[in-house]
Design an enzyme around this catalytic site. Structure first.
Site, PDB file in Angstrom:
ATOM      1  CD  GLU A 273      -7.298  19.684 -15.785  1.00  0.00           C
ATOM      2  OE1 GLU A 273      -8.284  19.691 -16.532  1.00  0.00           O
ATOM      3  OE2 GLU A 273      -6.177  20.119 -16.121  1.00  0.00           O
ATOM      4  N   PRO A 274      -8.918  15.900 -11.835  1.00  0.00           N
ATOM      5  CG  PRO A 274      -8.994  14.772  -9.793  1.00  0.00           C
ATOM      6  CD  PRO A 274      -8.054  15.497 -10.723  1.00  0.00           C
TER       7      PRO A 274
ATOM      8  N   GLY B 256     -12.023  13.088 -15.925  1.00  0.00           N
ATOM      9  CA  GLY B 256     -12.920  12.134 -16.553  1.00  0.00           C
ATOM     10  C   GLY B 256     -13.116  10.838 -15.815  1.00  0.00           C
TER      11      GLY B 256
ATOM     12  CE1 TYR C 262     -23.684  17.863 -20.183  1.00  0.00           C
ATOM     13  CE2 TYR C 262     -23.844  17.843 -17.784  1.00  0.00           C
ATOM     14  CZ  TYR C 262     -23.317  18.373 -18.939  1.00  0.00           C
ATOM     15  OH  TYR C 262     -22.430  19.410 -18.862  1.00  0.00           O
TER      16      TYR C 262
ATOM     17  CE1 TYR D  70     -18.252  20.571 -14.258  1.00  0.00           C
ATOM     18  CE2 TYR D  70     -18.112  18.294 -13.496  1.00  0.00           C
ATOM     19  CZ  TYR D  70     -17.530  19.402 -14.075  1.00  0.00           C
ATOM     20  OH  TYR D  70     -16.218  19.354 -14.465  1.00  0.00           O
TER      21      TYR D  70
ATOM     22  CB  CYS E 222     -42.859  28.481 -16.188  1.00  0.00           C
ATOM     23  SG  CYS E 222     -44.164  28.647 -17.416  1.00  0.00           S
TER      24      CYS E 222
ATOM     25  NE  ARG F 191     -18.115  13.091 -13.911  1.00  0.00           N
ATOM     26  CZ  ARG F 191     -18.654  11.954 -14.313  1.00  0.00           C
ATOM     27  NH1 ARG F 191     -19.938  11.721 -14.119  1.00  0.00           N
ATOM     28  NH2 ARG F 191     -17.928  11.030 -14.916  1.00  0.00           N
TER      29      ARG F 191
ATOM     30  NE  ARG G  61     -23.672  15.921 -13.713  1.00  0.00           N
ATOM     31  CZ  ARG G  61     -23.879  14.621 -13.730  1.00  0.00           C
ATOM     32  NH1 ARG G  61     -24.793  14.083 -12.927  1.00  0.00           N
ATOM     33  NH2 ARG G  61     -23.180  13.841 -14.532  1.00  0.00           N
TER      34      ARG G  61
END
Length: 418
Positions: free
Chosen positions: A264-265, A223, A307, A374, A338, A267, A303
């Protein structure tokens, strides 16, 4: 021609032009130097465990293996990727499987290789215990609150499916099946600020005080924020470690034993290393809008559509001309799908936003920055579009680490089924 706008990568616009002339567009490019730099920034933690879901290419995993970064896997496929990437499951918890559900085939695999399981539900304890009593396990705890850069990345609180709500419910199963409880894990979401971080550290201490078993490890989860906007401040890793180390010391004193501290990364380690390169194919105007359409869509980078995530966009002219930053346009940047939602410049509510860019021409390239996490790992074949190549810049050379999927490969699972 100017270098890449925004920072970081050691390769130039001319390098990108050479790559696209060889492999076409769209494509991903990663800079291994940035990944290594981010690994070193976390060196104070006892264990760095990469959240493989963020970027699961086996050649990226090989790079992490070289630098003694361990793996968090969340599916059978990710376990197989770790296995083919030199990780050995019998070696000091090289791989931990994390989930709130475990399918039968996955359960058989983790039992076969004795992979520790980070268990996120009470039902999993029963299912694992019946097949593999005495298994090494973690408990993933839901601390009853969460936080993320989007509601969809919030992994704590009563609206989250993740983690065990009441740790006390797990204890009878640990005793019944003689599980070896290694540690406790908490991850409340992607994009955690310091205020929430302090709450998580306190929640971890409280959970350990409730725990009837002496653990050896605590996991800070992931995070850590990433500076996607040019003026974003990077996360203060020293402060992040300070808060977790303070919690670790309290826990260690309480249990009267050394406690290993893991992080535990996902990103944080790979986002800034990656770019997505796309070619401009259409520029169209309505009464009030200019639309730039490129050859990559949310099938490649989802993404922004999922998001409302922001990715800085820069321009590489196809003909090598200098970019004139005084001659700009305000445009909506879209993909080829499309699908009305195939827009790279939108917010989390789906509202269309514009981006100020240098005046562009058909055939120029747009570079979407900070897409190493991601990006490729969340890509799909939507609209029957093949997966695109991945290129790794390593040892001052460009290496293709995933070739472009062919239409034959895309259709192969369906041909001759009947």
């Amino acid at each position: 021609m100017s270098g890449l706008l925004k920072k970081k990568q050691r390769f130039s616009c001319n390098d990108i032009l050479k790559i696209v002339s060889k492999y076409g567009t769209p494509l991903w490019v990663y800079d291994s130097n940035i990944i290594v730099k981010k690994i070193k920034e976390l060196s104070q933690f006892d264990v760095i465990r990469f959240a493989q879901k963020s970027c699961s290419n086996i050649h990226i995993l090989n790079l992490f293996y070289k630098y003694n970064v361990k793996i968090d896997a969340v599916s059978l496929g990710e376990i197989e990727r770790a296995l083919i990437s030199k990780y050995r499951f019998t070696m000091d918890q090289d791989v931990v499987f994390t989930s709130d559900i475990i399918e039968r085939e996955t359960l058989n695999k983790v039992v076969q290789y004795k992979i520790p399981i980070n268990i996120g539900s009470i039902d999993m304890l029963e299912q694992v215990g019946k097949i593999s009593p005495g298994h090494n396990i973690w408990l993933r705890i839901n601390p009853k609150f969460g936080h993320g850069h989007s509601k969809k990345t919030n992994t704590g609180g009563e609206n989250s499916k993740h983690g065990i709500w009441d740790i006390n419910l797990a204890f009878p199963y640990i005793t019944k099946y003689n599980f070896k409880l290694i540690g406790l894990h908490m991850h409340i979401g992607s994009g955690v600020d310091y205020c929430h971080l302090k709450r998580v550290c306190k929640a971890m201490i409280d959970q350990v005080l409730q725990c009837k078993f002496k653990i050896h490890v605590i996991s800070a989860g992931g995070g850590l924020t990433v500076p996607y906007h040019c003026n974003d401040e990077p996360v203060n890793v020293k402060n992040y470690f300070f808060l977790w180390n303070k919690a670790r010391k309290i826990i260690s004193n309480y249990l009267n034993r050394p406690i290993r501290l893991e992080i535990e990364p996902g990103r944080f380690l790979v986002a800034e290393s990656g770019i997505l390169v796309s070619e401009i194919r259409v520029i169209k105007k309505t009464n009030n809008r200019t639309f730039i359409l490129v050859d990559s869509g949310f099938n490649d980078l989802i993404r922004p559509a999922m998001y409302g995530s922001y990715h800085h966009i820069s321009v590489i002219p196809r003909d090598g001309r200098c970019v004139n930053y005084d001659d700009t346009i305000e445009a909506v940047v879209c993909g080829p799908l499309c699908e009305s939602g195939d827009v790279f410049t939108q917010n989390e509510y789906g509202d269309i936003k514009t981006r100020i860019l240098p005046n562009v021409q058909i055939g120029d390239f747009l570079v979407f920055h900070d897409t190493g996490a991601y990006g490729a790992s969340m890509s799909s074949n939507y609209n029957s579009r093949p997966l695109i190549p991945e290129i790794l810049f390593k040892d001052n050379e460009f290496h293709i680490i995933r070739r472009r999927q062919t239409m034959k490969e895309l259709l192969e699972l369906e041909i001759n089924c009947i």
